[in-house]
Design an enzyme around this catalytic site. Sequence first.
Site, mmCIF file in Angstrom:
data_model
loop_
_atom_site.group_PDB
_atom_site.id
_atom_site.type_symbol
_atom_site.label_atom_id
_atom_site.label_comp_id
_atom_site.label_asym_id
_atom_site.label_seq_id
_atom_site.Cartn_x
_atom_site.Cartn_y
_atom_site.Cartn_z
ATOM 1 N N SER A 149 48.634 39.400 38.934
ATOM 2 C CA SER A 149 47.321 39.166 38.332
ATOM 3 C C SER A 149 47.454 38.714 36.876
ATOM 4 O O SER A 149 48.534 38.781 36.286
ATOM 5 C CB SER A 149 46.510 40.456 38.368
ATOM 6 N N LYS A 150 46.312 38.334 36.326
ATOM 7 C CA LYS A 150 46.250 37.919 34.924
ATOM 8 C C LYS A 150 46.723 39.058 34.024
ATOM 9 O O LYS A 150 47.379 38.850 33.016
ATOM 10 C CB LYS A 150 44.791 37.604 34.566
ATOM 11 N N ARG A 151 46.324 40.266 34.420
ATOM 12 C CA ARG A 151 46.666 41.446 33.635
ATOM 13 C C ARG A 151 48.191 41.627 33.570
ATOM 14 O O ARG A 151 48.735 41.944 32.511
ATOM 15 C CB ARG A 151 45.996 42.664 34.282
#
Length: 506
Positions: A270-272
């Site tokens: 994910s982006k995180r």
Amino acid sequence: MKLVDFLYLQQKMLERVRFAPSPTGALHIGGLRTALFNYLYSKKNKGTFILRLEDTDQKRLVSGSEEYIEKSLKWAGITLDEGPSKGGPFGPYRQSERLRIYKEKVNLLLKSGKAYYAFDKTDTLSNLRLSYEQKGEVFKYDSSVRDNLDNSLNISQKEAEKRIKNEPYVIRIKVEKGKTKVKDLLRGEIIIDNSILDDKVLIKADGFPTYHLANVVDDYLMKITTVIRGEEWLPSLTLHKLIYNAFNWVAPKFVHLPLILKGNGKGKLSKRDAKIGGFPLFPINWKKEPGFKELGFTNSALINYLALLGWSKSSEKEIYTIDELVRDFKLSGLQKGGAKFDYEKAKWFNHQHLSLMNYDKFQSLYPDELSKLTLVYKNRTESIFDLVKGRFSLVNDFKNETDFFVDDPKEYDASIIKTLSEYNVIELITEIEKSINKNNLSNIKDELAAIAVRKKTPIKITMQILRVAIIGRLKGPDILLSLKILGKSVTLNRITSLKKFIKNNQ
Ligand code: GLU
């Protein structure tokens, strides 16, 4: 015969594949990998690679994404045979320019009774969803409820025709009871009971087709032979197959690519994860957010790494050029399970690709990295490049590795100065200075050894002192070869500066 069909017949046996992103933001590495596998498969089979923009969800469009997608593919070396900017015999390649086609095709389904108009108000459907939820059930617009809802199946054709002129409506597929057989080339055949499906919307109230309708119609009309796409689309496969069946069209072959997972394998990348891990998710710069390119990755290394995220050849070979990937690519080398993303591994690939790059290539790709050096060293710059080659993993590290060739050290590594303070640095460096003054730099190694013996100091220390004087730190390329490039006077000046520094800090 239409030109399109003629062209198709000419290349009938050849594969036609497409990459069909939605321009809803930057293309991330997952999308780039999907494009890559499509590209490799098409080139391996001497087929055609098509870019189609699926821009039917008008609310989600993000300006600049279309250009970004094309720019990223270009940087990655993935060239298009057909696409919005390239054109081709099956265009237009932007779905928003094909609305007339979808209307025409959905009319065929309305006529054959495979689709119907639905006039239900949004509120009615939300209330129904809520009341089902309260009973612990999920509302589905399907054969069990459609007879009691506001659609054209429950009114006369005449009335339906009147209502569509004055009221908002959607067009839904009529999913009949029964079973549907779907096949994914990696996972094999599965039989799905249609009762788990609902009468999905094909044309939305705004007149635009849904992804499902447009995707099937376009894959059919663009004569796509194999659909290679992300695993997230696997749940849509049955619906797509039903749409093909409703049209009486033969469906293409399907391959759903494994997900790209977090480094620990627990869930989708994910982006995180990227934020925490300090790595990019985009190939090139997107609205001030640096991509792999800006962080110093070569396109060939990123492509090599992405290809091996979910695909492998049985051999041990890891380093590939894009042409070698085309040569070796086979769908059978794809894995079903998710592939873990590892930024350090990606950097390792970059290191390998940079180590294999020759000076001319580096110069043509990264002239800015070399500009300061070339100003001073002119055609001797190549020897500096050869000296540091293999010492840096990111293009951006090249300057750090070579800055001492143009600039005197701005500071000296404090910890090494402390360690050296055990020795009589001034005495040792003065000896080194004298010998350089007297001799040619080519004898320096023997001279350092002689000084070490004379002064009863390990040779390692004499080397370190010289290295600190020249680079300011211990890390760096071969010091003796570096000195030859720097020359005698720069070497002596830097020795003088270190002497001064030590005297002032004693
Ligand atoms: N537009 C879909 C996407 O954004 C394409 C899915 C497909 O390839 O069928 O990924």
